[in-house]
Design an enzyme around this catalytic site. Structure first.
Site, PDB file in Angstrom:
ATOM      1  N   ASP A  52       0.992  -1.138  -0.005  1.00 16.55           N
ATOM      2  CA  ASP A  52       0.051   0.055   0.041  1.00 16.55           C
ATOM      3  C   ASP A  52       0.741   1.400   0.083  1.00 16.55           C
ATOM      4  O   ASP A  52       0.549   2.145  -0.437  1.00 16.55           O
ATOM      5  CB  ASP A  52      -0.851  -0.017   1.015  1.00 16.55           C
ATOM      6  CG  ASP A  52      -2.016  -0.734   1.159  1.00 16.55           C
ATOM      7  OD1 ASP A  52      -2.297  -1.479  -0.050  1.00 16.55           O
ATOM      8  OD2 ASP A  52      -2.649  -1.294   1.964  1.00 16.55           O
ATOM      9  N   GLY A  53       2.021   1.226   0.451  1.00 18.79           N
ATOM     10  CA  GLY A  53       2.932   2.449   0.726  1.00 18.79           C
ATOM     11  C   GLY A  53       3.251   2.741  -0.728  1.00 18.79           C
ATOM     12  O   GLY A  53       3.655   3.965  -1.044  1.00 18.79           O
TER      13      GLY A  53
ATOM     14  N   GLN B 119       4.944   9.729   4.377  1.00 22.06           N
ATOM     15  CA  GLN B 119       6.203   9.565   3.485  1.00 22.06           C
ATOM     16  C   GLN B 119       7.063  11.026   3.325  1.00 22.06           C
ATOM     17  O   GLN B 119       8.011  10.996   3.179  1.00 22.06           O
ATOM     18  CB  GLN B 119       5.702   8.976   2.108  1.00 22.06           C
ATOM     19  CG  GLN B 119       5.218   7.561   2.272  1.00 22.06           C
ATOM     20  CD  GLN B 119       4.489   7.139   0.886  1.00 22.06           C
ATOM     21  OE1 GLN B 119       4.294   7.912   0.109  1.00 22.06           O
ATOM     22  NE2 GLN B 119       4.599   5.687   1.037  1.00 22.06           N
TER      23      GLN B 119
ATOM     24  N   LEU C  26      -6.953   4.468  12.180  1.00 18.92           N
ATOM     25  CA  LEU C  26      -7.862   3.248  13.086  1.00 18.92           C
ATOM     26  C   LEU C  26      -7.016   2.951  14.064  1.00 18.92           C
ATOM     27  O   LEU C  26      -7.511   2.567  15.309  1.00 18.92           O
ATOM     28  CB  LEU C  26      -7.908   2.128  12.045  1.00 18.92           C
ATOM     29  CG  LEU C  26      -8.562   0.903  12.393  1.00 18.92           C
ATOM     30  CD1 LEU C  26      -9.779   1.151  12.726  1.00 18.92           C
ATOM     31  CD2 LEU C  26      -8.447  -0.273  11.384  1.00 18.92           C
TER      32      LEU C  26
END
Length: 295
Positions: free
Chosen positions: A72-73, A247, A191
């Site tokens: 996902d990054g 990031q 979350l």
């Protein structure tokens, strides 16, 4: 006529498994007589590839589709670059969670074939744009698909700030930081800090205080078109950090103002036709499976 002719490939660096999958993907696309373009950084890891290469920034301009091989990054980084051009992005998961990169490597050929043949789901995901201002001067700005986070960096001190929504003062707060997340980012850092899971189709932003000093401080969900302003206390003794998607980072000073709003351009995210958001949540978050009751 094929919808996708010029296909870009972006991959996570430093992984032999990613390189193996990219070689397989490249071979598969060339067999279909498609024009393949490699991101220049990953191309350096594939000597003798014989493909056209370009920067990530340019890729959005010349490609009809960009396929990201990684986690996902990796997709978050590609999303910020591709959104400004409206270039669709497809993810092949070579990471761990895979909320965004939802094609398994073992089903690469079958799923990519479906996409190339026009059988896929397309989702629009909005991004946030963040800017820090010091008086009239812009100090830093960046985009985020998941979240914008105000945090103390390496310091262990608590932050103090004021929150405004659409020009209205909401509260002053002491906390370890503040997370402002999109629905896409609601299953990420937000979350873990106690924020709600928001379906990707929602036009909403969640504001989550991190370990607030006051126990009555709770996450707030606001309209997606809201304009947020966070004013760092002028009395603060440290220089907090702003992180976009974990990031892109920049530093702000006491008294600086962080502005956050929805970005005009959206990410076009492609999923396989059988994509089911609740199944992804159930699998990735370890929710209970069916009890065996007949429907």
């Amino acid at each position: 006529m094929d919808q996708f002719r010029n296909i870009g490939i972006i991959g996570r660096l430093g992984s032999s498994r990613v390189l193996d999958t990219i070689r397989r993907l490249k071979r598969f696309l060339l067999e279909r007589h498609l024009h393949v373009i490699l991101e220049d950084s990953i191309a350096e890891m594939l000597p003798g590839h014989g493909m056209q290469t370009c920067t990530r920034k340019l890729m959005g301009e010349i490609c009809d589709l960009v396929i990201v091989v990684g986690g996902d990054g990796s997709l978050l980084g590609a999303a910020r670059a591709m959104a400004r051009h409206g270039t669709p992005v497809l993810g092949i998961n070579r990471g761990s969670l895979g909320f965004l990169t939802d094609i398994r490597p073992d089903e690469l050929e079958a799923r990519v074939s479906e996409v190339l043949e026009g059988r896929y789901l397309m989702e629009s995901r909005f991004l946030l744009e963040a800017e820090v201002r010091r008086g009239m001067e812009s100090i830093g700005q960046s985009d985020a698909l998941n979240d914008v986070v105000l945090h103390p960096g390496k310091s262990m001190r608590m932050l103090e700030f004021e929150l405004y929504i659409d020009g209205h003062f909401v509260c002053s707060q002491k906390a370890d930081g503040l997370i402002v997340a999109t629905p896409t980012g609601s299953t990420a850092y937000s979350l873990s800090a106690g924020g709600p899971i928001m379906h990707p189709k929602l036009d909403a932003i969640v504001i989550v205080p991190m370990y607030p000093h006051t126990l009555s401080s709770r996450p707030i969900v606001v309209d997606g078109n809201s304009e947020l302003k966070v004013v760092v206390s002028p009395e603060l003794q440290i220089y907090p950090q702003i992180s976009c998607d974990g990031q892109n980072h920049f530093t702000c000073a006491p008294g600086d103002t962080l502005s956050i709003r929805k970005k005009a351009q959206k990410l076009q995210l492609i999923h396989p036709v059988e994509h089911n958001y609740y199944e992804i949540c159930r699998t990735k978050l370890g929710w209970g499976s069916r009890l065996g009751v007949q429907e």
